[in-house]
Write a protein that holds these residues in place. Structure first.
Motif: not given
Length: 124
Positions: A109-119
């Motif tokens: 969940v943390a990685l997916a959220s960070i990836y979405a923000i970076l994307k």
């Protein structure tokens, strides 16, 4: 024959609950302090297209605020669920598997959220 003290020795508390208690309180305070800026960012994003969202999220202070909120909230979630699992799951194998699944889920969940923000912030 064993004395009552010998039967219960090493079966008591592992003395690790205090650390989890304080980590959960620290993450709760961090989320409480960060929730107002996060709400402001979300309001700023309302009605924006992807280019507008990328411009807002590309700002370093906003990205840092969102990343700190994501890390604090997923860590808080991990600790909270781990306490519930350890307290209420009786089967030892199921308890270990549940704690491992909880750790994996919170990490994803943390990685997916960070990836979405970076994307979103890159505008791609």
């Amino acid at each position: 024959m064993r004395t009552p003290l010998a039967r219960v020795r090493n079966l008591g508390s592992s003395h690790t609950g205090t650390g989890d208690f304080w980590r959960q309180r620290v993450t709760a305070v961090a989320m409480a302090l960060l929730i107002i800026p996060v709400i402001v960012v979300v309001i700023m994003l309302l009605g924006r297209n992807q280019a507008g969202a990328a411009q807002i999220l590309g700002s370093l202070p906003i990205a840092v605020i969102l990343l700190l909120f994501i890390i604090a909230s997923t860590w808080h979630m991990k600790i909270g669920m781990q306490v519930v699992i350890e307290d209420y799951v009786q089967n030892e194998k199921l308890k270990i598997a549940s704690v491992m699944a909880n750790n994996f889920f919170c990490f994803v969940v943390a990685l997916a959220s960070i990836y979405a923000i970076l994307k979103l912030s890159s505008g791609v």
